[in-house]
Write an enzyme that holds these catalytic residues in place. Structure first.
Site, PDB file in Angstrom:
ATOM      1  N   HIS A 181      -7.514  31.840  26.262  1.00 29.49           N
ATOM      2  CA  HIS A 181      -6.430  31.800  25.276  1.00 29.49           C
ATOM      3  C   HIS A 181      -5.387  30.750  25.645  1.00 29.49           C
ATOM      4  O   HIS A 181      -5.023  29.903  24.815  1.00 29.49           O
ATOM      5  CB  HIS A 181      -5.774  33.188  25.197  1.00 29.49           C
ATOM      6  N   GLU A 182      -4.917  30.793  26.870  1.00 30.05           N
ATOM      7  CA  GLU A 182      -3.877  29.856  27.297  1.00 30.05           C
ATOM      8  C   GLU A 182      -4.412  28.431  27.394  1.00 30.05           C
ATOM      9  O   GLU A 182      -3.672  27.472  27.153  1.00 30.05           O
ATOM     10  CB  GLU A 182      -3.270  30.295  28.629  1.00 30.05           C
TER      11      GLU A 182
ATOM     12  N   HIS B 242      -3.985  26.781  24.083  1.00 28.92           N
ATOM     13  CA  HIS B 242      -2.623  26.250  23.925  1.00 28.92           C
ATOM     14  C   HIS B 242      -2.452  24.956  24.707  1.00 28.92           C
ATOM     15  O   HIS B 242      -1.930  23.961  24.197  1.00 28.92           O
ATOM     16  CB  HIS B 242      -1.592  27.265  24.436  1.00 28.92           C
TER      17      HIS B 242
END
Length: 373
Positions: A25-26, A29
């Site tokens: 997920h990170e 980003h």
């Protein structure tokens, strides 16, 4: 000995699975932010004090932190790990430096960077399902009725042994699992089941009954049931194999099923068709991780795919401090032609944080109640 078993059987699988999902997920980003020219100052798996880490040549601190219940990418110009901009610091930057902050980037770059985290989770889920389907295939059964349970919705509607279910509310189905998936999220909701009997299609209205079942691990699960069973003879149990492209398509379908099932569940909560005690938090995830680990590697990987979709959806909730809240702010900015004031954003972030913490407390309370019960 019991403590060691608990740690190795539950805690370690939980940390490994959750850390993988948080990292992906990170990383979504981080990669899209970097592509958009936005600098990052920290990339953390976990919250709280740093356990181990290093700083790369770009000035990003990569670290593993003590509390393994999430993670964050802190961008240049952010005031905190929730990407609340540091207005005072940004105001003293040159225009060139501001362009490398999340707050100072163009609107589309900010939106892409924020959306990339949940999208990465969906992509991971699709990839996991595709690999599982390519390697193991998928066990399927024909939607043919071998038994109708007494006093069930199907019995009351007139379903008979030997009937083949061909459609649900007008949508064609192919497997018995299609029936289970459709019915389970529609307790106390009128549906029309179309069966093929003696060469003719017959529409049978019925209402799935809200039922509580116990799974193989003793966990109680609430869902909708119509009371039909198939068997190997009539259901023609078999393993369907897929080419790589077919497996990807099946992975997309499976991910979509989880998304639609989640929204149906939320709708059932709102309408009172399901109880909120089905919501689980970290304790239940840890329990599920340990239970899946006892079934083997493939089961753990499948759980990771399901949780990845859940994390993606959770982060898209329109709540400040979550990715969805940021996207709402950007949508408002696009409509107004200018961002919300820093004061309004700060108030919204505080409200959002309170909402998220309340949800976590409620889910944890459910977890503990289920363990005690």
């Amino acid at each position: 000995m019991a403590i060691l078993t608990f740690v190795t059987g539950y805690i370690i699988p939980f940390i490994l699975v959750l850390s993988l999902l948080v990292f992906v997920h990170e990383m979504g980003h981080y990669l899209v932010g970097r592509w958009c020219g936005i600098r990052s100052t920290a990339f953390s798996v976990g919250f709280g004090p740093e356990l181990i880490g290093f700083t790369d040549k770009r000035g990003t601190r990569w670290k593993i932190s003590a509390i393994p219940l999430g993670g964050y990418v802190k961008f240049f110009g952010d005031d905190d790990v929730a990407s609340m901009p540091d207005a005072k610091s940004v105001s003293h930057m040159t225009e060139a430096d501001k362009a490398h902050t999340l707050a100072g980037a163009k609107l589309w770059k900010r939106a892409a960077t924020v959306a990339a985290g949940p999208i990465a989770n969906f992509i991971l889920a699709i990839a996991i399902f595709a690999v599982l389907f390519s390697v193991y295939g998928k066990v399927i059964a024909d939607p043919v009725v071998a038994e109708v349970r007494p006093d069930s919705a199907a019995a009351e509607a007139g379903v008979q042994t030997g009937d083949r279910l061909v459609a649900l509310d007008g949508s064609r189905i192919k497997t018995f699992d299609d029936v289970r998936r459709y019915v389970s999220v529609r307790p106390e909701t009128p549906i029309t089941v179309t069966v093929e009997r003696n060469g003719q299609d017959i529409d049978l209205p019925m209402v799935p009954k809200r039922s509580e079942i116990t799974d193989q691990f003793g966990n109680k699960v609430e869902l909708g049931l119509i009371g039909i069973v198939t068997n190997e003879q009539l259901g023609n149990f078999r393993t369907e194999t897929f080419s790589p492209l077919e497996a990807v398509a099946e992975g997309v379908k499976e991910t979509g099923n989880i998304v639609t099932g989640t929204f149906r569940y939320i709708g059932n909560l709102v309408t009172g068709r399901m109880k909120a005690d089905q919501l689980g938090g970290p304790v239940r995830v840890a329990q599920a991780s340990g239970q899946m680990a006892s079934l083997g590697f493939a089961a753990v990987v499948q759980l990771a795919a399901v949780l990845s979709v859940s994390i993606g959806l959770l982060n898209l909730m329109p709540v400040p401090v979550l990715d969805g809240g940021h996207l709402v702010f950007y949508a408002i900015e696009a409509i107004r032609g200018k961002p919300l004031g820093s004061g309004a954003q700060e108030i919204a972030f505080r409200i959002g944080l309170a909402m998220v913490l309340s949800l976590m407390v409620f889910a944890t309370f459910n977890d503990i109640s289920n363990l005690i019960g």
